[in-house]
Design an enzyme around this catalytic site. Structure first.
Site, PDB file in Angstrom:
ATOM      1  N   ASP A  12      35.712  41.196  43.810  1.00 49.10           N
ATOM      2  CA  ASP A  12      36.945  40.426  44.001  1.00 49.10           C
ATOM      3  C   ASP A  12      36.760  39.060  43.348  1.00 49.10           C
ATOM      4  OD1 ASP A  12      39.479  39.895  44.968  1.00 49.10           O
ATOM      5  OD2 ASP A  12      38.833  39.439  47.008  1.00 49.10           O
ATOM      6  N   GLU A  49      38.532  36.999  38.261  1.00 50.53           N
ATOM      7  CA  GLU A  49      39.407  36.714  37.101  1.00 50.53           C
ATOM      8  C   GLU A  49      38.753  35.793  36.051  1.00 50.53           C
ATOM      9  OE1 GLU A  49      41.318  38.688  39.999  1.00 50.53           O
ATOM     10  OE2 GLU A  49      40.431  36.723  40.324  1.00 50.53           O
ATOM     11  N   ASP A 102      46.665  40.867  45.446  1.00 55.70           N
ATOM     12  CA  ASP A 102      47.164  40.343  46.730  1.00 55.70           C
ATOM     13  C   ASP A 102      48.691  40.404  46.787  1.00 55.70           C
ATOM     14  OD1 ASP A 102      44.570  39.872  47.429  1.00 55.70           O
ATOM     15  OD2 ASP A 102      44.608  37.743  46.942  1.00 55.70           O
TER      16      ASP A 102
END
Length: 799
Positions: A405, A408, A483
């Site tokens: 997670d 990015e 999300d």
């Protein structure tokens, strides 16, 4: 044919006249008197690469996206020179390149235009960064449609849209919000019933404009790097997607449990809480294969540590969960806490593995642990080190999967949500700034994680999931859509996102069922479960801020609906596993939008909701509250309503009545759908028979069933079972021919064949040309027949 016009647009720069060319094997290079070079490489007859440089030479050719093992080779290649253009011809297409301005046009062999340059290649000098913004524009015709681009929260057909690719932590994103977590710069064009694809392999921030700024122009551009794109010709969308998926690679088969139902929350702790969740699933008899631990399982959010107060003996806990059929999946983020008493940090510091700023110091950013440094996953030595860190989690403790997670990469409390653009990366020996490496950072983290999990899970198969990804990430990891929010709009978005990712090479995807942010109503959760069980990755996940989101957080009716649909998923596991096998063997997407299924039917071009699950199941989710029915489009062909077995002729929009515990599902006529008995987890039961639901069709249909040991690598040594069924229906007859391949012997000995829609009463049955006795009462009243699995031909004859 493109006419030679004077090119003036926004002060951009353009190639000038071609002065020479060279043909070397599969590549043809064209040179201008302005140092612009175009290199055309024919990889396959329908796959051509176009690479431009403005500096008189090409930089080292390197890509993280392209699968090194992809097949290439062509049947025919001829280069000819005419007065005004050069022509490159393969056995599928012709490419004409204008001598005057280097614009090109691609035709099929009948000289129909497939794709033509508008301004073609041009560029703008970017003085701020000392490089070029590279641009490409193509002419678009009326009626042309566009699909793909991976993770986009907008309508399936991208016509009229302008989109941005820059991996971004976009918490609680909205419809049409740009950019999102993933970058897949690949799109499919459809014009005049012919499909083509463009893959713009450039990892800088990229943009795509599908007739948004200018009505009949499609363009794409990047803030740096090369104009480097691949053209793929169909003419079927299936051919385009398959070729692209071969080019960027496919995963290996996941363990079958990874296709079961998964439950997650931010966060399950302490151990007693996780155990309560596990016990409740078994008590309510809702199947579940995996439970996830979010960041709170760690000691102060330090990766590869355990909070001993919450989880005093992780190995014992993981073992006890495994005894009840639950696999444990844990989260690992890229941010490594700056703490000299923390061994992972200390080792990375000593080995100089962290990303640095341009002026030398380590890049520092705030994430969950506080101030962190970040490994440079574009360095192969760092990836190897990172892979080795999984030994304790996987080998010693017994964790079965890892969830990446925040990769990015996400950084808190800074306006751009990520690294400064001057951060430096190794980029596998091609040093660069974060401007180039940003979009592939998450993929390289997932790659390193995958190799670590695979190494220590062996001889079992690895399971990895990532939030951020670039084209080609599917070789290493599954993914989810980030999300999202517990709203009906997000249910609509999730349906489209997973379809789009599926035709963009990333098959193993799903959404956070019920929505991550905020709290769903019982009705919304039930409708999301009904969609989510038809996504390749099936997981409920929530932030936990607004209450619980386990199935029992809602009323009895919702619990029953959840059980009903999760049961259906577990029954369909052999069908889903076969879909996955077709994806990795043939590059066929597991979910198919209706336009992919039938591009010749113009009614499919703007459909968003319905999709084909595998090859033979049509799913149409209920996406609005208080709905006990909806209008939907049934694609051409013959279909059966799954709930009523009523036959329906397609090619039209119909109203379908439904119930709260149903959504419209239709089965393609002629299909054989394999089913297992319901299990509480994969491998719980051994069973004597495989159920085959056979839907009669007048005519022929093929179905496949792939099975193996459900984990491990014996399937690569031929220990699998592959069944190919061919059904032929006539007025008073039904033939089933079965071809078997592989050395795996399934544990069941019989097929239970449910005959649906048979238009005649069976009088005679032959197995392998020998007439056999059968129970007429069972067949007439319950419509099923039990047969030994070793038959080759089955023949039903009626009056």
């Amino acid at each position: 044919m493109i006419t030679n016009t004077e090119l003036e647009y926004k002060g951009d720069l353009y190639p000038s006249k071609i002065v020479s060319f060279e043909h070397d094997s599969d590549s043809i290079s064209f040179y201008t008197n302005k140092s612009v070079i175009l290199k055309v490489t024919v990889l396959r007859d329908s796959l051509i690469r176009f690479r431009f440089t403005t500096k008189g030479y090409f930089s080292k050719d390197f890509s993280y996206a392209i699968d090194k093992g992809h097949s290439h080779g062509y049947n025919f290649l001829e280069v000819t020179e005419e007065d005004d253009y050069y022509q490159i011809q393969t056995s599928k297409v012709k490419c004409k390149i204008q001598k005057a301005d280097m614009r090109l046009c691609i035709y099929d062999l009948e000289e129909n235009i497939i794709l033509e340059d508008e301004l073609g290649f041009h560029w703008e000098e970017s003085y701020e960064y000392g490089g070029n913004i590279v641009k490409m524009s193509k002419a678009s015709k009326e009626g042309e449609c566009f699909y793909g681009l991976g993770d986009k929260a907008t309508q399936l057909n991208l016509k009229g849209k302008r989109l941005e690719n820059f991996a971004t932590d976009q918490y609680a994103y909205q419809k049409d919000q740009e950019p999102l977590y993933k970058v897949v710069p690949f799109y499919i064009g459809l014009r005049n019933k012919k499909s083509y694809g463009i893959f713009f392999d450039n990892t800088f921030r990229t943009y795509f404009d599908f007739c948004h700024e200018r009505r009949n122009v499609t363009s794409f551009w990047a803030e740096g790097g090369e104009m480097n794109y691949y053209f793929i010709y169909g003419p079927q969308m299936e051919d385009v997607v398959t070729t692209y998926t071969h080019l960027t690679g496919k995963p290996e088969l996941p363990p079958l449990w990874a296709l079961g139902y998964h439950q997650c929350k931010w966060s399950y702790y302490p151990e007693s809480n996780l155990k309560e969740v596990a016990a409740k699933f078994r008590e309510l008899k809702i199947p579940c294969d995996a439970l996830y631990l979010d960041i709170d399982y760690m000691e102060g959010f330090r990766c590869f540590t355990w909070n001993k107060e919450y989880f005093p003996d992780p190995k014992r806990m993981v073992t006890e969960l495994a005894e009840d059929g639950f696999k444990t999946v844990v989260i690992i983020d890229p941010g490594i806490k700056i703490d000299k008493g923390y061994s992972i940090y200390k080792e990375a510091l000593e080995k100089d593995y962290f990303c640095k700023r341009a002026d030398g110091p380590y890049m520092k950013g705030k994430v969950w642990p506080g101030e962190c440094n970040f490994p440079d996953y574009t360095n192969p030595e760092v990836r190897e080190w990172w892979a080795g860190l999984f030994k304790e989690l996987i080998s010693d403790i017994g964790v079965k999967g890892v969830w990446n997670d925040m990769n990015e990469p996400a950084v808190m409390e800074v306006p751009n949500k990520t690294f400064p653009m001057d951060v430096r990366h190794d980029y596998d020996g091609n040093p660069c700034s974060h401007r180039k490496a940003h979009n592939i950072y998450g993929t390289q983290m997932a790659r390193a994680t995958y190799h670590g999990v695979k190494r220590f899970a062996y001889p079992k198969r690895p399971f990895v999931i990532t939030r951020s990804a670039y084209a080609g990430a599917q070789r290493y990891t599954s993914s989810w859509t980030g999300d999202n929010v517990a709203t009906w709009e997000h249910l609509w978005i999730a349906n489209i996102q997973v379809q789009r990712l599926s035709i963009s090479g990333m098959g193993f995807t799903g959404s956070d069922i019920g929505g991550f942010a905020e709290q769903p109503s019982g009705e919304l959760y039930a409708r999301w479960i009904q969609l989510g069980v038809f996504h390749p990755f099936c997981r409920t996940h929530s932030s936990g801020d607004h209450g619980d989101q386990e199935p029992w957080a809602f009323d009895e009716e919702v619990i029953d609906i959840t059980r009903k649909f999760v049961n259906l998923r577990y029954q369909l596991l052999p069908y889903l596993y076969t879909m996955f096998w077709q994806y990795i063997e043939k590059g066929i997407p597991m979910l198919k939008p209706l336009v992919y299924f039938d591009q010749d039917d113009i009614q499919t071009h703007y459909r968003n909701d319905e999709f084909i699950f595998g090859n033979q199941i049509l799913v149409c989710p209920i996406l609005e509250p208080n709905s006990l029915g909806r209008r939907m489009y049934i694609p051409r062909g013959e279909w059966y309503n799954y709930w009523t077995n009523e036959a329906v002729k397609g090619g039209k929009e119909i109203w379908v009545d439904t119930k709260f515990d149903e959504i419209p599902i239709f089965i393609k006529a002629g299909a054989i759908i394999p089913k297992y008995p319901v299990q509480q987890y994969v491998g719980e039961l051994e069973f004597e028979e495989l159920t085959l639901d056979l839907y009669y069709k007048h005519g022929q249909e093929k179905s496949e069933v792939y099975e193996d040991a459900q984990d491990g690598y014996d399937y690569k040594k031929g220990r699998y079972s592959f069944l190919s069924f061919k059904t032929t229906g006539k007025e008073n007859e039904l033939f089933i021919q079965l071809h078997k391949d592989g050395k795996f012997d399934t544990n069941y000995s019989k097929y239970k064949i449910n005959l649906i829609g048979l238009p005649f009463k069976i009088q005679t049955i032959e197995i392998d040309n020998v007439e056999v006795a059968f129970d007429k009462n069972t067949l007439e009243n319950e419509n099923y027949l039990l047969v030994n699995k070793d038959f080759n031909a089955l023949h039903f004859m009626g009056e």
